[in-house]
Design a protein around this motif. Structure first.
Motif, mmCIF file in Angstrom:
data_model
loop_
_atom_site.group_PDB
_atom_site.id
_atom_site.type_symbol
_atom_site.label_atom_id
_atom_site.label_comp_id
_atom_site.label_asym_id
_atom_site.label_seq_id
_atom_site.Cartn_x
_atom_site.Cartn_y
_atom_site.Cartn_z
ATOM 1 N N ILE A 36 0.821 -1.247 0.152
ATOM 2 C CA ILE A 36 0.034 -0.112 -0.057
ATOM 3 C C ILE A 36 0.819 1.132 -0.080
ATOM 4 O O ILE A 36 0.477 2.288 -0.494
ATOM 5 N N MET A 37 1.790 1.298 0.616
ATOM 6 C CA MET A 37 2.734 2.461 1.002
ATOM 7 C C MET A 37 3.228 2.973 -0.560
ATOM 8 O O MET A 37 4.070 2.108 -0.886
ATOM 9 N N ALA A 38 3.180 4.130 -0.871
ATOM 10 C CA ALA A 38 3.736 4.853 -1.947
ATOM 11 C C ALA A 38 5.171 5.269 -1.624
ATOM 12 O O ALA A 38 5.378 5.598 -0.195
ATOM 13 N N PRO A 39 5.923 5.831 -2.459
ATOM 14 C CA PRO A 39 7.214 6.579 -2.017
ATOM 15 C C PRO A 39 6.804 7.647 -1.096
ATOM 16 O O PRO A 39 7.508 7.963 -0.175
ATOM 17 N N MET A 40 5.503 8.305 -1.301
ATOM 18 C CA MET A 40 5.039 9.444 -0.254
ATOM 19 C C MET A 40 4.355 8.541 0.975
ATOM 20 O O MET A 40 4.080 7.281 0.558
ATOM 21 N N THR A 41 4.088 9.132 2.012
ATOM 22 C CA THR A 41 3.486 8.434 3.014
ATOM 23 C C THR A 41 2.075 9.140 3.224
ATOM 24 O O THR A 41 2.120 10.142 3.888
ATOM 25 N N TRP A 42 1.016 8.741 2.916
ATOM 26 C CA TRP A 42 -0.206 9.267 3.161
ATOM 27 C C TRP A 42 -0.940 8.563 4.048
ATOM 28 O O TRP A 42 -1.120 7.139 3.708
ATOM 29 N N ILE A 43 -1.360 8.760 5.270
ATOM 30 C CA ILE A 43 -2.051 7.962 6.294
ATOM 31 C C ILE A 43 -3.409 8.533 6.330
ATOM 32 O O ILE A 43 -3.924 9.760 6.442
ATOM 33 N N GLY A 44 -4.592 7.646 6.624
ATOM 34 C CA GLY A 44 -5.934 8.178 6.813
ATOM 35 C C GLY A 44 -6.295 7.672 8.286
ATOM 36 O O GLY A 44 -5.887 6.613 8.548
ATOM 37 N N ILE A 45 -6.976 8.483 8.985
ATOM 38 C CA ILE A 45 -7.348 8.110 10.444
ATOM 39 C C ILE A 45 -8.854 8.063 10.346
ATOM 40 O O ILE A 45 -9.592 8.945 10.029
ATOM 41 N N VAL A 46 -9.429 6.782 10.879
ATOM 42 C CA VAL A 46 -10.715 6.430 11.160
ATOM 43 C C VAL A 46 -11.096 6.466 12.526
ATOM 44 O O VAL A 46 -10.361 5.509 12.934
ATOM 45 N N GLY A 47 -12.342 6.853 13.015
ATOM 46 C CA GLY A 47 -12.549 6.294 14.426
ATOM 47 C C GLY A 47 -13.728 7.066 14.972
ATOM 48 O O GLY A 47 -14.126 7.897 14.361
ATOM 49 N N THR A 48 -14.299 6.501 15.952
ATOM 50 C CA THR A 48 -15.493 6.753 16.706
ATOM 51 C C THR A 48 -15.310 8.275 17.372
ATOM 52 O O THR A 48 -13.979 8.406 17.665
ATOM 53 N N ASN A 49 -16.110 9.079 17.944
ATOM 54 C CA ASN A 49 -16.033 10.160 18.529
ATOM 55 C C ASN A 49 -15.134 9.918 19.979
ATOM 56 O O ASN A 49 -15.787 9.216 20.641
ATOM 57 N N GLY A 50 -14.028 10.677 20.039
ATOM 58 C CA GLY A 50 -13.518 10.654 21.480
ATOM 59 C C GLY A 50 -12.469 9.212 21.489
ATOM 60 O O GLY A 50 -11.553 8.889 22.596
ATOM 61 N N ALA A 51 -12.348 8.562 20.315
ATOM 62 C CA ALA A 51 -11.417 7.362 20.346
ATOM 63 C C ALA A 51 -10.020 7.876 20.311
ATOM 64 O O ALA A 51 -9.151 6.966 20.691
ATOM 65 N N GLY A 52 -9.501 8.862 19.655
ATOM 66 C CA GLY A 52 -8.242 9.326 19.713
ATOM 67 C C GLY A 52 -7.661 9.920 18.593
ATOM 68 O O GLY A 52 -6.471 9.828 18.185
ATOM 69 N N LYS A 53 -8.594 10.036 17.397
ATOM 70 C CA LYS A 53 -8.129 10.308 16.061
ATOM 71 C C LYS A 53 -7.147 11.564 16.029
ATOM 72 O O LYS A 53 -6.122 11.750 15.616
#
Length: 222
Positions: A36-53
């Motif tokens: 999945i990782m490309a030469p660039m590093t793009w990260i996405g964050i998914v989470g419930t409310n208050g989970a720590g995103k």
């Protein structure tokens, strides 16, 4: 990208998370980063409310990551429509925006903004719909889910005290269920968590979260 190999070893320090919806209980496993990782590093964050995103984003910022929140466009649109920034108003605005322009609209805007910035290291925060997640994955984004129990999350939002957090526990649970299970048409966090490459259980301390995140980042290909 597992090619059918479902029994990938779990990271020792990452707590496996089980989605707490009895009818569709499924265990979320670590998927390999390399494909999945490309030469660039793009990260996405998914989470419930208050989970720590936001906590994950705060840990990544000093490492050189620019943070783009998909919710920023929703807040801007709410202001254009003369609405407050409470949670119900933002949920309604986001759902309307997606109904008008497609469920991936916020992700499309965020990816375009990231390309304009020219940054190799970007974190996309507040991903709430599977179409957003699919668009980000298509653009090489590695998806990290963050979760914790409702009680832990409610205590956190009460201590942070944002405008959207001024609710009692029954209201919090009701809002949470609507966003988690897709009752709110613009959001389906359960489906997004299930499609993440890894899910971190952030029920512990900030130090536990930092160690877990470092475990993930250390397994990136050079």
């Amino acid at each position: 990208h597992n090619n059918g190999h479902a029994q990938a070893p779990r990271l020792r320090k990452l707590t496996a998370f089980t989605v707490s919806k009895p009818a569709t209980c499924c265990q979320l496993r670590l998927k390999p980063l390399a494909s999945i990782m490309a030469p660039m590093t793009w990260i996405g964050i998914v989470g419930t409310n208050g989970a720590g995103k936001s906590s994950v984003c705060d840990l990544l910022r000093p490492m050189g990551y620019a943070v783009l929140s998909l919710s920023d466009e929703v807040r801007a649109e709410a202001s254009r429509r003369g609405r407050p920034w409470d949670r119900d108003s933002l949920t309604q605005t986001g759902s309307e925006l997606k109904a008008e322009k497609g469920h991936a609209v916020l992700a499309i805007m965020a990816v375009e903004k990231a390309r304009q910035m020219g940054s190799d290291n970007v974190v996309f925060d507040s991903i709430r719909h599977p179409d957003e997640l699919a668009h980000l994955k298509k653009n090489g984004v590695y998806l990290i889910g963050v979760t914790a129990s409702p009680e832990v999350r409610y205590a956190r939002i009460q201590s942070r005290g944002k405008e959207t957090d001024r609710v009692d526990f029954p209201t919090f649970v009701s809002q949470d269920a609507r966003e988690f299970e897709g009752t709110s048409t613009g959001q389906h966090i359960a489906a997004c968590l299930a499609a993440c490459d890894i899910v971190l259980d952030n029920s512990g301390s900030p130090e536990d979260l930092k160690r877990a995140l470092e475990n993930v980042l250390q397994r990136r290909p050079a």
